[in-house]
Design a protein around this motif. Structure first.
Motif, PDB file in Angstrom:
ATOM      1  N   MET A 264       0.728  -1.489  -0.137  1.00 44.22           N
ATOM      2  CA  MET A 264      -0.451  -0.101  -0.009  1.00 44.22           C
ATOM      3  C   MET A 264       0.605   0.908  -0.024  1.00 44.22           C
ATOM      4  SD  MET A 264      -3.031   1.366   3.263  1.00 44.22           S
ATOM      5  CE  MET A 264      -3.912   0.079   1.749  1.00 44.22           C
ATOM      6  N   ASP A 265       0.560   2.479  -0.428  1.00 43.03           N
ATOM      7  CA  ASP A 265       1.079   3.445  -1.339  1.00 43.03           C
ATOM      8  C   ASP A 265       0.295   4.753  -0.052  1.00 43.03           C
ATOM      9  OD1 ASP A 265      -0.720   4.391  -2.250  1.00 43.03           O
ATOM     10  OD2 ASP A 265       0.802   4.484  -4.666  1.00 43.03           O
ATOM     11  N   LEU A 266       1.706   5.825   0.132  1.00 38.48           N
ATOM     12  CA  LEU A 266       0.776   6.991   0.760  1.00 38.48           C
ATOM     13  C   LEU A 266      -0.977   6.976   0.197  1.00 38.48           C
ATOM     14  CD1 LEU A 266       0.502   9.328   2.823  1.00 38.48           C
ATOM     15  CD2 LEU A 266       1.321  10.376   0.984  1.00 38.48           C
ATOM     16  N   GLU A 267      -1.059   7.328  -1.010  1.00 38.59           N
ATOM     17  CA  GLU A 267      -2.392   7.542  -1.315  1.00 38.59           C
ATOM     18  C   GLU A 267      -3.651   6.489  -0.909  1.00 38.59           C
ATOM     19  OE1 GLU A 267      -1.950  10.254  -2.540  1.00 38.59           O
ATOM     20  OE2 GLU A 267       0.317  10.426  -2.628  1.00 38.59           O
ATOM     21  N   GLY A 268      -2.991   5.454  -1.388  1.00 36.86           N
ATOM     22  CA  GLY A 268      -3.852   4.377  -0.710  1.00 36.86           C
ATOM     23  C   GLY A 268      -4.030   4.390   1.116  1.00 36.86           C
ATOM     24  N   LEU A 269      -3.588   4.438   1.635  1.00 37.22           N
ATOM     25  CA  LEU A 269      -3.237   5.117   2.638  1.00 37.22           C
ATOM     26  C   LEU A 269      -4.459   5.935   3.735  1.00 37.22           C
ATOM     27  CD1 LEU A 269      -1.663   3.410   5.660  1.00 37.22           C
ATOM     28  CD2 LEU A 269      -0.489   5.810   5.683  1.00 37.22           C
TER      29      LEU A 269
END
Length: 473
Positions: A264-269
RNA sequence: UCCUGAGUAGCUCAAUGGCAGAGCAUUCGGCUGUUAACCGAAGGGUUGUAGGUUCGAGUCCUACCUCAGGAGCCA
């Protein structure tokens, strides 16, 4: 019930014998046991309530005892002429918070705040509070110190009970969000061999022989390990900070829920954090609208606004800084915000006050953030992190980031922060064996409860708050 | 750790340097619709601690203790 039994009970009351055991269970010919919260289902019927005397008003030959049972309060009415003498005499002058089992008929009454009253027919005192030592918490106002000193009794008051019910809902909803979205709960250890982030003050204790142990300040590093094992994980438990913080937002022991997700990347977080908060607010409204929230005095429209149509606002650190610069120029905040510094408490309050939904501030300067945060590839001076600031000045409720996934960079960071490499060897291993981008955040339960209930202080959001100056009761 | 503020009856609070007060709670009495009920009466004080100024200190001064709010730090 036999007349001679009643007579002996009457004698006991008349001779001011203080304790009348109620070991005699509610007998077969008695009414079914109900709770005050669900008493409307028994309108027109006889029910038995098991609880405590919350308040007592009297008008000569008419008594108005208010009972509470943990689910709510209801006023009873006891006309002297309409009940056996024993019932009237038992309740007349009964001390507040004495435990009682009451039987009566449920009647809808527009004069009652809850819509129902109880025509009392019988009462048994389980334990009578001593006249000379009345219940210390009065219905009138009391000071914070006194209330906290009597927290074990303060929790009985309707408002405090309501807050604890909302807390329970928030905790259940938070765990439920992850449980129903494919996460596995993996709780990290409470006792740790070293500081997780090397920053906060920790509670230290002896761990056999010559070793020291510390109470955890975050389970994050450990759930990074379980995330790489199970994919999507979360932890939920108490955390400890020995910081000497004296504010309405701090406890030394608080509960944190932390998800961590592989790939998971920051945008997904950020997307996940929004879904998570929406779920919690939805559940709180669903469960407590018009009842506990009303009792607590929270404006429900503010909760509706959070889950209303439209995404949570997102600001980069740079955009937030620009906002603060304008605010200072307009005289709306006292101190200018220095670019590159973390936001202070008044800064966060100002930023969040611009919105009626939680605001996500992302990509802070890496220098003011933790060593494990992944640099932004588009601007390596910035960290791929996000703080979620609650509306109405409740401050940071969520802090999260994408984690460094490169072994070499992480090692460099640990060294640069002066942290003992040996203690972090296991953590570095995670970057040696199948490292992937991964992200997670932590949410402080108490701040969330304070925010959603509209409380002045987090000490009311947990049954027994641990603060800088209090570890009793 | 720093800044600000507060400690008076069981609780919440008054009291120009001049007799220590009120509401609630407790006890006793009154009241058949009270909503933190109300009305009458009684009991209840080492004014946080130690010193100082003064004819006289709850009040002014010094130190300390406790608590609260804020800053920093963080969730």
């Amino acid at each position: 019930m036999l007349p001679d039994v009643m007579a002996s009970r009457l004698n006991a009351v008349m001779s001011s014998e203080v304790t009348i055991p109620v070991v005699e269970a509610v007998s077969a010919n008695e009414a079914p046991v109900s709770t005050i919260a669900t008493i409307g289902q028994h309108e027109g019927q006889r029910v038995t309530l098991r609880g405590w005397l919350y308040n007592l008003r009297s008008s000569g030959k008419l008594l108005f005892p208010t009972f509470r049972d943990g689910s709510g309060t209801i006023q009873g009415i006891v006309p002297k002429a309409a009940v056996p003498e024993i019932v009237f005499e038992t309740l007349k002058g009964l001390t507040l918070e004495s435990s009682v089992v009451v039987t009566g008929k449920v009647r809808a009454d527009s004069r009652a705040p809850s819509g129902y009253e109880l025509d009392v027919e019988d009462v048994t005192v389980t334990q009578r509070v001593d006249d000379a030592n009345p219940f210390p918490i009065q219905l009138k106002e009391a000071g914070v110190e006194f209330l906290m000193e009597h927290r074990h009794l303060w929790v009985r008051t309707p408002r405090q009970s309501a807050i604890l019910r909302v807390r329970a809902t928030i905790m259940r909803a938070a765990a439920e969000y992850f449980d129903t979205n494919g996460y596995t709960r993996t709780d990290p250890p409470i006792l740790t061999p070293n500081a997780c982030e090397g920053t906060s003050e920790l509670f230290e204790m002896d761990y056999f022989d010559d070793e020291k142990a510390y109470l955890t300040q975050s389970g994050q590093l450990y759930i990074e390990a379980t995330a790489l094992a199970l994919g999507k994980v979360y932890s939920f438990g108490p955390t400890f900070r020995a910081e000497k913080s004296k504010t309405r937002r701090h406890l030394t022991e608080f509960w944190m829920i932390e998800p961590e997700v592989a790939y998971m990347d920051l945008e997904g977080l950020m997307e996940m954090a929004e879904g998570f908060l929406r779920h919690i607010v939805t559940k709180v409204l669903e469960t407590h609208r018009g009842a506990d929230l009303k009792l607590i005095g929270k404006d429900e429209a503010k909760l509706e606004a959070i889950i209303a149509e439209g995404a949570f606002p997102k600001l980069t650190y740079d955009e937030a800084h620009a906002m603060l610069k304008d605010a200072y120029a307009a005289g709306k905040i006292e101190k200018p915000h220095e670019y590159g510094d973390d936001f202070g408490s008044p800064d966060e309050t100002y930023i969040s006050s611009q919105y009626d939904k939680p605001v996500m501030v992302h990509r802070y300067p890496a220098a003011v953030k933790a060593f494990y945060m992944q640099p932004d590839p588009k601007d390596p001076a910035k960290a791929l992190c996000v703080d979620v600031l609650a509306p109405e000045g409740y401050g940071e409720i969520i802090g999260g980031s994408q984690r460094v996934d490169s072994y070499d960079l992480l090692k460099k960071r640990i060294e640069a922060h002066g942290l003992p490499l040996a203690a972090f060897q296991w953590y570095l291993d995670l970057r040696k064996y199948g490292s992937v981008p991964h992200s997670g955040f932590g949410m402080g339960i108490e701040r969330c409860v304070a925010w959603l209930c509209g409380l002045e202080h987090v000490r009311e959001t947990i049954p027994f708050a641990r603060t800088l100056n209090r570890i009793y009761p």
